[in-house]
Design a protein around this motif. Structure first.
Motif, mmCIF file in Angstrom:
data_model
loop_
_atom_site.group_PDB
_atom_site.id
_atom_site.type_symbol
_atom_site.label_atom_id
_atom_site.label_comp_id
_atom_site.label_asym_id
_atom_site.label_seq_id
_atom_site.Cartn_x
_atom_site.Cartn_y
_atom_site.Cartn_z
ATOM 1 N N THR A 241 0.828 -1.205 0.000
ATOM 2 C CA THR A 241 0.000 0.000 0.000
ATOM 3 C C THR A 241 0.859 1.251 0.000
ATOM 4 O O THR A 241 1.895 1.309 0.658
ATOM 5 C CB THR A 241 -0.923 0.035 1.236
ATOM 6 N N ARG A 246 -3.467 4.300 3.358
ATOM 7 C CA ARG A 246 -3.625 3.637 4.655
ATOM 8 C C ARG A 246 -4.423 4.524 5.581
ATOM 9 O O ARG A 246 -4.406 5.733 5.458
ATOM 10 C CB ARG A 246 -2.251 3.356 5.287
ATOM 11 N N ARG A 247 -5.083 3.887 6.513
ATOM 12 C CA ARG A 247 -5.797 4.658 7.528
ATOM 13 C C ARG A 247 -4.803 5.084 8.597
ATOM 14 O O ARG A 247 -4.038 4.272 9.106
ATOM 15 C CB ARG A 247 -6.910 3.826 8.161
ATOM 16 N N ALA A 250 -4.622 3.429 11.972
ATOM 17 C CA ALA A 250 -4.105 2.065 12.010
ATOM 18 C C ALA A 250 -2.708 2.017 12.610
ATOM 19 O O ALA A 250 -2.284 0.997 13.133
ATOM 20 C CB ALA A 250 -4.084 1.477 10.609
ATOM 21 N N ARG A 251 -2.009 3.127 12.524
ATOM 22 C CA ARG A 251 -0.644 3.136 13.031
ATOM 23 C C ARG A 251 -0.591 2.928 14.536
ATOM 24 O O ARG A 251 0.426 2.562 15.086
ATOM 25 C CB ARG A 251 0.029 4.465 12.678
ATOM 26 N N VAL A 270 4.602 -0.534 9.033
ATOM 27 C CA VAL A 270 3.216 -0.587 8.590
ATOM 28 C C VAL A 270 2.558 -1.835 9.172
ATOM 29 O O VAL A 270 3.044 -2.944 8.966
ATOM 30 C CB VAL A 270 3.143 -0.646 7.052
ATOM 31 N N GLU A 273 -2.595 -4.946 8.986
ATOM 32 C CA GLU A 273 -3.954 -4.569 8.555
ATOM 33 C C GLU A 273 -3.934 -3.503 7.461
ATOM 34 O O GLU A 273 -4.925 -3.299 6.785
ATOM 35 C CB GLU A 273 -4.766 -4.028 9.744
ATOM 36 N N GLU A 274 -2.818 -2.814 7.352
ATOM 37 C CA GLU A 274 -2.735 -1.728 6.376
ATOM 38 C C GLU A 274 -1.748 -2.017 5.258
ATOM 39 O O GLU A 274 -1.385 -1.130 4.497
ATOM 40 C CB GLU A 274 -2.345 -0.429 7.092
ATOM 41 N N SER A 275 -1.291 -3.252 5.197
ATOM 42 C CA SER A 275 -0.214 -3.566 4.257
ATOM 43 C C SER A 275 -0.685 -3.918 2.857
ATOM 44 O O SER A 275 0.088 -3.836 1.910
ATOM 45 C CB SER A 275 0.618 -4.747 4.802
ATOM 46 N N ARG A 281 -8.732 -9.308 1.918
ATOM 47 C CA ARG A 281 -9.641 -8.212 2.253
ATOM 48 C C ARG A 281 -11.006 -8.411 1.587
ATOM 49 O O ARG A 281 -11.753 -7.445 1.402
ATOM 50 C CB ARG A 281 -9.028 -6.861 1.839
ATOM 51 N N ARG A 287 -9.722 0.260 -0.771
ATOM 52 C CA ARG A 287 -9.082 1.454 -0.215
ATOM 53 C C ARG A 287 -9.225 2.672 -1.132
ATOM 54 O O ARG A 287 -9.097 3.806 -0.684
ATOM 55 C CB ARG A 287 -7.589 1.208 0.010
#
Length: 347
Positions: A241, A246-247, A250-251, A270, A273-275, A281, A287
């Motif tokens: 991503t 990314r959200r 999420a970090r 990262v 969940e955001e990778s 998904r 996204r």
DNA sequence: AAAGCATGCGGAG
DNA sequence: TCCGCCTGCTTTA
């Protein structure tokens, strides 16, 4: 559960941990009795070709790797194989490569205990590496190694790779691009995650026949894979991503389980969940466009895609724009996370 | 305790 | 196209 990047990372770990050393080799499990044949030999080199790992052994240090007496242990991790390293402080740049590893209650990686399932153990002066669960572990001579190499398509992580072989194979085939990418004869090292993710980044429907793609499009896939897989080989994690997709919250997501990824100790890493854009998904919103990600079977594996972003119409419209990989590669995302040297699981 | 699942692949049919 | 195999963690019963 490695794709090619993991195997390259592993080859580097073996070189770093045992390179040019005489090592002890054994098969505690007993299912690789040929290990005895190489016991006391020098681990001269380790190389990855796609998902194949080739570890070169010579009888002693005076023999150059490649000499006819050289023997190669070919390892293929398959779906479950994994290597676990343990030893002195700073011994190997990885504790476990392959299947995910679990962090112990103390926060440190579970102490390496000899497991009865260890197919191959390599013991050096500063540490050891245990191999469990591979689909292949065998001794080859130089001709055997050559046969392995000749059977495989170009590997985006190898300097000697010829991308045009990939381009030609794809364009000569009416097989779906999503199938071709999983064929190791066509391109070596791509697995189910990179397949799904690279096709999303190319905005390509996995079902599009190879022959319907232009040479530029296929070349673009290759050129996107190279930095993506290099990042994976360096960090042990697959991240596809772009940051803007990314959200942010999420970090700071709490880790829900003990299973860690490479770099999980690094707040800048990262989170899993955001990778990915599409891998695992299904039913979640894309996204980019919010459409539900879909999944289906292709080449005996589950493929994931966004039916809107990866429609043929979308592809035509988007591909002429700047390829998404270009901006990503410039963004500094390829910097190695600070903590990536201490904990591993897989990529 | 049992079943399910996974970043893979070769061989049988 | 399906089955089997390699292992270990997670989910379900």
């Amino acid at each position: 559960m490695p794709e090619g990047h993991t195997v390259h990372r592993l080859a580097a770990a073996l070189r770093a941990g045992f390179g040019s050393q005489a090592v002890r080799t054994s098969s505690p499990q007993g299912r690789f009795s040929d290990a005895a044949e190489l016991d006391g030999w020098v681990l001269a080199d380790a190389e990855a070709v796609g998902k194949q790992l080739l570890i070169a052994f010579t009888p002693d240090a005076s023999v150059a790797p490649g000499d006819p007496v050289t023997r190669y242990v070919r390892v293929h991790l398959g779906l479950y194989g994994s290597w676990t390293f343990a030893g002195e402080e700073g011994f190997a740049p990885a504790h476990a490569i392959g299947a995910p590893r679990v962090q112990g209650p103390e926060g440190d990686w579970r102490r390496l205990v000899p497991r009865p399932t260890t197919r191959l153990r390599i013991q050096g002066s500063q540490g050891l590496a245990d191999l469990t669960g591979p689909t292949a572990c065998e001794v080859l001579d130089g001709a055997g190694r050559r046969r392995v190499l000749d059977r495989l398509g170009p590997d985006p992580l190898r300097a000697d790779a010829d991308p045009e072989r990939f381009v030609e194979r794809v364009r000569a085939s009416r097989t779906a691009i999503g199938v071709l990418l999983m064929n190791q004869d066509v391109i070596a090292g791509v697995g189910n995650i990179y397949r799904a993710e690279i096709l999303f980044r190319a905005r390509l429907d996995p079902a599009v026949p190879g022959r319907d793609l232009t040479a530029g499009m296929v070349r673009g896939i290759w050129e996107d894979l190279v930095p993506l897989m290099r990042y994976g080989a360096r960090t042990g994690r697959i991240v596809t991503t772009q940051p803007e997709h990314r959200r942010l919250e999420a970090r700071i997501l709490e880790r829900s389980r003990g299973t860690l990824q490479n770099g999980d100790g690094d707040p800048a890493a990262v989170p899993r969940e955001e990778s990915f854009y599409v891998y695992h998904r299904q039913t979640l919103p894309c996204r980019l466009c919010g459409t539900a990600i879909r999944s289906g079977d292709m080449a005996a594996r589950t493929v994931f895609w966004c039916p809107r972003c990866q429609s043929v119409r979308s592809r035509r419209a988007r591909w002429t724009l700047e390829h998404p990989a270009a901006a990503w590669a410039e963004s500094g995302e390829h910097r190695e996370p600070a903590a990536a040297t201490s904990e591993e699981s897989d990529g």
